[in-house]
Design a protein around this motif. Sequence first.
Motif, PDB file in Angstrom:
ATOM      1  N   ARG A   1      -8.600  -5.125 -11.437  1.00 57.94           N
ATOM      2  CA  ARG A   1      -8.221  -4.146 -10.268  1.00 57.94           C
ATOM      3  C   ARG A   1      -9.093  -3.744  -9.152  1.00 57.94           C
ATOM      4  NH1 ARG A   1      -3.886  -7.476 -10.831  1.00 57.94           N
ATOM      5  NH2 ARG A   1      -3.041  -5.865  -9.268  1.00 57.94           N
ATOM      6  N   LYS A   2     -10.170  -3.224  -9.708  1.00 64.52           N
ATOM      7  CA  LYS A   2     -11.280  -2.982  -8.836  1.00 64.52           C
ATOM      8  C   LYS A   2     -11.258  -3.863  -7.374  1.00 64.52           C
ATOM      9  CE  LYS A   2     -13.476   0.695 -10.146  1.00 64.52           C
ATOM     10  NZ  LYS A   2     -14.641   1.371 -11.283  1.00 64.52           N
TER      11      LYS A   2
ATOM     12  N   ALA B   1      -0.193  -3.846  -3.621  1.00 67.82           N
ATOM     13  CA  ALA B   1       0.234  -5.661  -4.956  1.00 67.82           C
ATOM     14  C   ALA B   1      -1.059  -4.738  -5.820  1.00 67.82           C
ATOM     15  CB  ALA B   1      -0.807  -6.966  -3.669  1.00 67.82           C
ATOM     16  N   GLY B   2      -1.357  -3.557  -5.844  1.00 64.13           N
ATOM     17  CA  GLY B   2      -1.514  -3.162  -7.535  1.00 64.13           C
ATOM     18  C   GLY B   2      -3.411  -3.085  -7.128  1.00 64.13           C
ATOM     19  N   TRP B   3      -4.126  -3.318  -6.326  1.00 64.59           N
ATOM     20  CA  TRP B   3      -5.615  -3.249  -6.437  1.00 64.59           C
ATOM     21  C   TRP B   3      -5.739  -2.080  -6.054  1.00 64.59           C
ATOM     22  CZ3 TRP B   3      -3.387  -8.189  -5.518  1.00 64.59           C
ATOM     23  CH2 TRP B   3      -3.775  -9.289  -6.460  1.00 64.59           C
ATOM     24  N   GLU B   4      -6.642  -1.052  -6.842  1.00 57.60           N
ATOM     25  CA  GLU B   4      -7.428  -0.155  -5.677  1.00 57.60           C
ATOM     26  C   GLU B   4      -9.090  -0.707  -5.211  1.00 57.60           C
ATOM     27  OE1 GLU B   4     -10.892   3.192  -7.619  1.00 57.60           O
ATOM     28  OE2 GLU B   4      -9.725   2.082  -8.864  1.00 57.60           O
ATOM     29  N   VAL B   5      -8.669  -0.179  -4.262  1.00 58.27           N
ATOM     30  CA  VAL B   5      -9.682  -0.842  -2.345  1.00 58.27           C
ATOM     31  C   VAL B   5     -10.028   0.546  -2.604  1.00 58.27           C
ATOM     32  CG1 VAL B   5      -9.714  -1.869  -0.327  1.00 58.27           C
ATOM     33  CG2 VAL B   5      -7.956  -2.216  -2.314  1.00 58.27           C
ATOM     34  N   ILE B   6     -12.288  -0.271  -2.875  1.00 56.67           N
ATOM     35  CA  ILE B   6     -13.102   1.122  -2.220  1.00 56.67           C
ATOM     36  C   ILE B   6     -13.522   0.431  -1.259  1.00 56.67           C
ATOM     37  CG2 ILE B   6     -15.162   2.545  -2.256  1.00 56.67           C
ATOM     38  CD1 ILE B   6     -12.684   0.687  -5.692  1.00 56.67           C
ATOM     39  N   HIS B   7     -13.713   1.351   0.002  1.00 54.36           N
ATOM     40  CA  HIS B   7     -13.880   0.842   1.201  1.00 54.36           C
ATOM     41  C   HIS B   7     -15.503   0.705   1.843  1.00 54.36           C
ATOM     42  CE1 HIS B   7     -14.025   0.817   6.242  1.00 54.36           C
ATOM     43  NE2 HIS B   7     -14.104   0.114   5.595  1.00 54.36           N
TER      44      HIS B   7
ATOM     45  N   ALA C   1       0.004 -13.019   2.561  1.00 52.16           N
ATOM     46  CA  ALA C   1       0.171 -13.877   2.054  1.00 52.16           C
ATOM     47  C   ALA C   1      -1.409 -14.750   1.256  1.00 52.16           C
ATOM     48  CB  ALA C   1       1.169 -14.931   1.839  1.00 52.16           C
ATOM     49  N   GLU C   2      -2.194 -15.044   2.554  1.00 48.33           N
ATOM     50  CA  GLU C   2      -3.296 -15.029   1.971  1.00 48.33           C
ATOM     51  C   GLU C   2      -4.364 -14.443   1.271  1.00 48.33           C
ATOM     52  OE1 GLU C   2      -4.724 -18.195   5.204  1.00 48.33           O
ATOM     53  OE2 GLU C   2      -4.031 -16.348   6.085  1.00 48.33           O
ATOM     54  N   ILE C   3      -4.406 -13.384   2.278  1.00 45.70           N
ATOM     55  CA  ILE C   3      -5.426 -12.194   1.156  1.00 45.70           C
ATOM     56  C   ILE C   3      -5.163 -12.375  -0.093  1.00 45.70           C
ATOM     57  CG2 ILE C   3      -4.008 -10.692   2.735  1.00 45.70           C
ATOM     58  CD1 ILE C   3      -8.132 -11.002   2.222  1.00 45.70           C
ATOM     59  N   VAL C   4      -4.137 -11.955  -0.051  1.00 45.04           N
ATOM     60  CA  VAL C   4      -3.072 -11.254  -1.349  1.00 45.04           C
ATOM     61  C   VAL C   4      -3.967 -12.655  -2.821  1.00 45.04           C
ATOM     62  CG1 VAL C   4      -1.369 -10.806  -2.532  1.00 45.04           C
ATOM     63  CG2 VAL C   4      -1.290  -9.530  -0.831  1.00 45.04           C
ATOM     64  N   ALA C   5      -3.466 -13.957  -1.990  1.00 45.56           N
ATOM     65  CA  ALA C   5      -3.143 -14.925  -3.149  1.00 45.56           C
ATOM     66  C   ALA C   5      -5.137 -15.213  -3.125  1.00 45.56           C
ATOM     67  CB  ALA C   5      -2.873 -16.091  -2.557  1.00 45.56           C
ATOM     68  N   GLU C   6      -5.841 -14.949  -2.781  1.00 46.04           N
ATOM     69  CA  GLU C   6      -7.091 -14.917  -2.149  1.00 46.04           C
ATOM     70  C   GLU C   6      -7.483 -14.352  -3.623  1.00 46.04           C
ATOM     71  OE1 GLU C   6      -9.338 -17.495  -1.729  1.00 46.04           O
ATOM     72  OE2 GLU C   6      -8.370 -18.713  -0.806  1.00 46.04           O
TER      73      GLU C   6
ATOM     74  N   ILE D   1       0.737  -6.075  -9.638  1.00 47.36           N
ATOM     75  CA  ILE D   1       1.570  -5.132 -10.649  1.00 47.36           C
ATOM     76  C   ILE D   1       2.561  -4.500  -9.655  1.00 47.36           C
ATOM     77  CG2 ILE D   1      -0.449  -4.965 -12.558  1.00 47.36           C
ATOM     78  CD1 ILE D   1      -0.979  -1.824 -10.873  1.00 47.36           C
ATOM     79  N   ALA D   2       3.088  -4.619  -8.466  1.00 50.90           N
ATOM     80  CA  ALA D   2       3.148  -3.993  -7.818  1.00 50.90           C
ATOM     81  C   ALA D   2       4.331  -4.883  -7.477  1.00 50.90           C
ATOM     82  CB  ALA D   2       3.007  -3.339  -6.790  1.00 50.90           C
TER      83      ALA D   2
END
Length: 140
Positions: free
Chosen positions: A5-6, A27-33, A112-117, A127-128
């Motif tokens: 999820r990271k 969409a439920g991911w932890e994003v570190i930039h 939708a494309e980025i979430v699906a990938e 999870i959201a």
Amino acid sequence: MENSRKVLLVEDEPNIAEAIQFILSRAGWEVIHHAEGRDAAQIARRLQPGLVILDHMLPGLSGIEVLTALRADPVTADVPVLMLTAKGLPRDREAAERAGATRFMTKPFSNAEIVAEVRSLTGAGDIAGRAGAESGNVTP
């Protein structure tokens, strides 16, 4: 949070980075930039994310150089890498594939494309709620 999820996002364009962080966080991911190529491989080694989203053109080191470093390190060698680029030329895709990119996506792309990938590459479902996260587009 489990590592699948990271997501480590290495993107120097602030608007694109903010949009991807928002979309994936919803969409439920932890994003570190991280905004540059320099130190990106070391950050990935430390974080051990479930996915690295890597821009092709970065300050410091190119995305290809970062990807090469990721693949050379036993700790990050198997981490899936989604290469992003505004340049969709065949030679760019081929260079990314030779360096070990798992997938390649050109900008602009839809939410939708980025979430699906990301879902596919991490093996994790949302999870959201997905309704808000999957509408619209991200453009360079």
